[in-house]
Design a protein around this motif. Sequence first.
Motif, PDB file in Angstrom:
ATOM      1  N   ALA A  74       0.782  -0.955  -0.091  1.00 37.13           N
ATOM      2  CA  ALA A  74      -0.393   0.116   0.402  1.00 37.13           C
ATOM      3  C   ALA A  74       1.145   1.573  -0.088  1.00 37.13           C
ATOM      4  O   ALA A  74       0.305   2.416  -0.445  1.00 37.13           O
ATOM      5  N   VAL A  75       1.819   1.750   0.353  1.00 36.23           N
ATOM      6  CA  VAL A  75       2.710   2.467   0.580  1.00 36.23           C
ATOM      7  C   VAL A  75       3.159   2.958  -0.447  1.00 36.23           C
ATOM      8  O   VAL A  75       3.660   3.956  -0.762  1.00 36.23           O
ATOM      9  N   ASP A 134       2.094   3.002  -3.440  1.00 40.22           N
ATOM     10  CA  ASP A 134       1.306   4.037  -4.517  1.00 40.22           C
ATOM     11  C   ASP A 134       1.112   5.157  -3.752  1.00 40.22           C
ATOM     12  O   ASP A 134       0.983   6.206  -3.973  1.00 40.22           O
ATOM     13  N   ARG A 135       1.058   5.690  -2.202  1.00 40.32           N
ATOM     14  CA  ARG A 135       1.184   6.607  -1.270  1.00 40.32           C
ATOM     15  C   ARG A 135       3.027   7.395  -1.670  1.00 40.32           C
ATOM     16  O   ARG A 135       2.994   8.785  -1.274  1.00 40.32           O
ATOM     17  N   LEU A 136       3.627   7.392  -2.196  1.00 35.20           N
ATOM     18  CA  LEU A 136       5.641   7.356  -2.415  1.00 35.20           C
ATOM     19  C   LEU A 136       4.947   8.213  -3.258  1.00 35.20           C
ATOM     20  O   LEU A 136       4.895   8.641  -4.960  1.00 35.20           O
ATOM     21  N   GLY A 156       9.419   6.389   3.466  1.00 33.52           N
ATOM     22  CA  GLY A 156       8.348   5.247   3.460  1.00 33.52           C
ATOM     23  C   GLY A 156       8.314   4.424   2.776  1.00 33.52           C
ATOM     24  O   GLY A 156       7.490   3.082   3.421  1.00 33.52           O
ATOM     25  N   ARG A 188       7.139   6.931   9.195  1.00 40.96           N
ATOM     26  CA  ARG A 188       6.822   7.909   9.027  1.00 40.96           C
ATOM     27  C   ARG A 188       7.519   9.166   8.287  1.00 40.96           C
ATOM     28  O   ARG A 188       8.294   9.487   9.315  1.00 40.96           O
TER      29      ARG A 188
END
Length: 372
Positions: free
Chosen positions: A15-16, A18-20, A133, A138
């Motif tokens: 999941a991480v 896609d947030r990077l 990430g 965090r």
Amino acid sequence: MTSSSNPAPGVRPRAVVDRLPRYAAGKPPVSVDGLDSYKLSSNENPLPPLPAVLAAIASRTDFNRYPDPLSSRLRAVLAEFLKVPAEDIVTGAGSLGALNQVLSTFAGQDEDGVPDEVIYAWRSFEAYPISVGLVGARSVQVPVRADGSHDLAAMAAAITPKTRVILLCTPNNPTGPVLTAGQAEDFLRQVPSDVVVVIDEAYQEFVRVPDAVDGLQMYRQFPNVAVLRTFSKAYGLAGLRVGFSVAQQELTQHLRVTATPFAVSQIAEEAAVVSLENFDQIVERVQSLVDERERVVAGLRALNWFVPQSQGNFVWLNFGADSEEFAALAGREALSVRAFKGEGVRVSIGEVEANSRFLDLCANYTKVPQGS
């Protein structure tokens, strides 16, 4: 068999991912009729490796063998060069590789899945949020001051019981200012002893501020300090990927566990060793780039432009919303520069002709960087 163009349904990255943010490497210059093209977008050294380095690596033929996983020869030479124990040095694929080893060792998530916190100034090196990430930690980003320098008071105030690592980039990439020895020491005295403080000195050789922090001095005073350095910038070995961290053995005993095996190749180790053996020539080359940096800064300030105190091999122009426009104009002059959308433009110091063309472009640009 599933075609690569038709991936298996349901396959997703962590999941991480896609947030990077996506790392955006400096783009090469476009070709313009009648003009030589210059790349000023990646903080590379425009000068090739030393002749002795090119000769030494040309004779290597042992690439059918794995390199020494400990880079023992390079570490021995570095130990003598830096006056530190070889046991305090851990090599990596550039200073970014060394940083990733520190993060994967000391930051991530606790047993309950709660992320650790990593504090760093922002804007700073754009790989920081990606690396943080990926280890599951965090990012705690503390805005830089108007002059592009670290806000150390705010960074100290951001420390919590979840803080595991703090990153200090000096000179700060892309804005340019350095931390002074006094500032760094005062800050380190406020940091809990179980928090690792990384002093990222990728551009250390270009610094000419007399009271600038020396990461090695801080590492000798504070057992929780790790210093990052690289052969990519001053030594002109960016493509060979060789860097290292220096820390006391309280840290390195753990860093060796997470170090990527064989990260530094034989050719990279050879090039780094020969560069150190000919360091007087490196000093001359670096000084020529520093002289060009000072010429560029003086030229920009003669236009009454605000330029942060640049101590790397680059300058920062706080164009804000006009950043991409300026980069496009540079492209039409066969110059590639690094635009950070909505923030500013970083311009690496390159060949003399490239720097002069950049100054000419600025002289004819009517919008002034913010902060002036």
